[in-house]
Design a protein around this motif. Structure first.
Motif, PDB file in Angstrom:
ATOM      1  N   LYS A  39     -74.728  24.805 -42.300  1.00 21.59           N
ATOM      2  CA  LYS A  39     -76.016  24.919 -41.613  1.00 21.59           C
ATOM      3  C   LYS A  39     -75.811  25.425 -40.188  1.00 21.59           C
ATOM      4  CE  LYS A  39     -78.101  21.188 -44.282  1.00 21.59           C
ATOM      5  NZ  LYS A  39     -78.585  19.809 -44.253  1.00 21.59           N
ATOM      6  N   GLU A  40     -74.780  24.923 -39.531  1.00 19.50           N
ATOM      7  CA  GLU A  40     -74.494  25.347 -38.165  1.00 19.50           C
ATOM      8  C   GLU A  40     -74.056  26.808 -38.118  1.00 19.50           C
ATOM      9  OE1 GLU A  40     -71.792  22.441 -36.593  1.00 19.50           O
ATOM     10  OE2 GLU A  40     -73.288  20.860 -36.708  1.00 19.50           O
ATOM     11  N   GLU A  42     -74.921  29.099 -40.339  1.00 23.78           N
ATOM     12  CA  GLU A  42     -76.114  29.880 -40.660  1.00 23.78           C
ATOM     13  C   GLU A  42     -77.009  30.028 -39.436  1.00 23.78           C
ATOM     14  OE1 GLU A  42     -79.314  30.104 -44.248  1.00 23.78           O
ATOM     15  OE2 GLU A  42     -78.911  28.111 -43.442  1.00 23.78           O
ATOM     16  N   LEU A  43     -77.174  28.963 -38.676  1.00 20.98           N
ATOM     17  CA  LEU A  43     -77.976  29.022 -37.456  1.00 20.98           C
ATOM     18  C   LEU A  43     -77.357  29.998 -36.459  1.00 20.98           C
ATOM     19  CD1 LEU A  43     -80.304  27.997 -35.687  1.00 20.98           C
ATOM     20  CD2 LEU A  43     -78.788  26.138 -34.951  1.00 20.98           C
ATOM     21  N   ALA A  45     -75.461  32.542 -37.101  1.00 21.29           N
ATOM     22  CA  ALA A  45     -75.632  33.906 -37.611  1.00 21.29           C
ATOM     23  C   ALA A  45     -77.073  34.377 -37.422  1.00 21.29           C
ATOM     24  CB  ALA A  45     -75.242  33.966 -39.082  1.00 21.29           C
ATOM     25  N   THR A  46     -78.028  33.500 -37.710  1.00 21.32           N
ATOM     26  CA  THR A  46     -79.444  33.849 -37.563  1.00 21.32           C
ATOM     27  C   THR A  46     -79.789  34.180 -36.116  1.00 21.32           C
ATOM     28  OG1 THR A  46     -80.013  32.427 -39.416  1.00 21.32           O
ATOM     29  CG2 THR A  46     -81.793  33.011 -37.939  1.00 21.32           C
ATOM     30  N   LYS A  47     -79.214  33.423 -35.196  1.00 22.41           N
ATOM     31  CA  LYS A  47     -79.495  33.612 -33.769  1.00 22.41           C
ATOM     32  C   LYS A  47     -78.581  34.670 -33.135  1.00 22.41           C
ATOM     33  CE  LYS A  47     -82.518  30.243 -33.373  1.00 22.41           C
ATOM     34  NZ  LYS A  47     -83.875  30.407 -32.910  1.00 22.41           N
ATOM     35  N   ALA A  48     -77.649  35.197 -33.920  1.00 20.04           N
ATOM     36  CA  ALA A  48     -76.680  36.187 -33.434  1.00 20.04           C
ATOM     37  C   ALA A  48     -75.866  35.653 -32.251  1.00 20.04           C
ATOM     38  CB  ALA A  48     -77.372  37.509 -33.080  1.00 20.04           C
ATOM     39  N   TRP A  49     -75.499  34.388 -32.337  1.00 16.92           N
ATOM     40  CA  TRP A  49     -74.675  33.785 -31.285  1.00 16.92           C
ATOM     41  C   TRP A  49     -73.243  34.273 -31.410  1.00 16.92           C
ATOM     42  CZ3 TRP A  49     -76.624  28.178 -32.413  1.00 16.92           C
ATOM     43  CH2 TRP A  49     -77.900  28.011 -31.876  1.00 16.92           C
TER      44      TRP A  49
END
Length: 86
Positions: A39-40, A42-43, A45-49
């Motif tokens: 989950k971390e 994925e987050l 990747a979604t936020k492009a961190w």
């Protein structure tokens, strides 16, 4: 009859302080569920961190390594791209 008192030499902690200490240790030890690291990731990747190598290692529990001449590392369903900072 004499009683033997064992002590660590440290001050006694109140119950509430002990609970806080145990919770802090549990947070430090890692995810609370088996899928939390996914989950971390994925987050992130979604936020492009941009994550450091040590942050990735902490999440996947494996040191990311790239082969000579390559710039990406794949682990499971995640692909990590090596980005040099100047």
């Amino acid at each position: 009859m004499d009683a033997l008192l064992l002590t660590t030499g440290q001050p006694d902690l109140a119950f509430g302080e002990m609970v806080q200490l145990v919770e802090a240790i549990a947070r430090h030890l890692g995810p609370t569920s088996l899928l939390q690291h996914l989950k971390e990731l994925e987050l992130a990747a979604t936020k492009a961190w941009l994550l450091s190598s040590s942050e990735v290692e902490g999440l996947i529990r494996y040191k990311p390594r790239v082969q000579k001449g390559e710039q990406q590392f794949t682990r499971g369903s995640f692909c990590f791209i090596l980005k040099w900072q100047s």
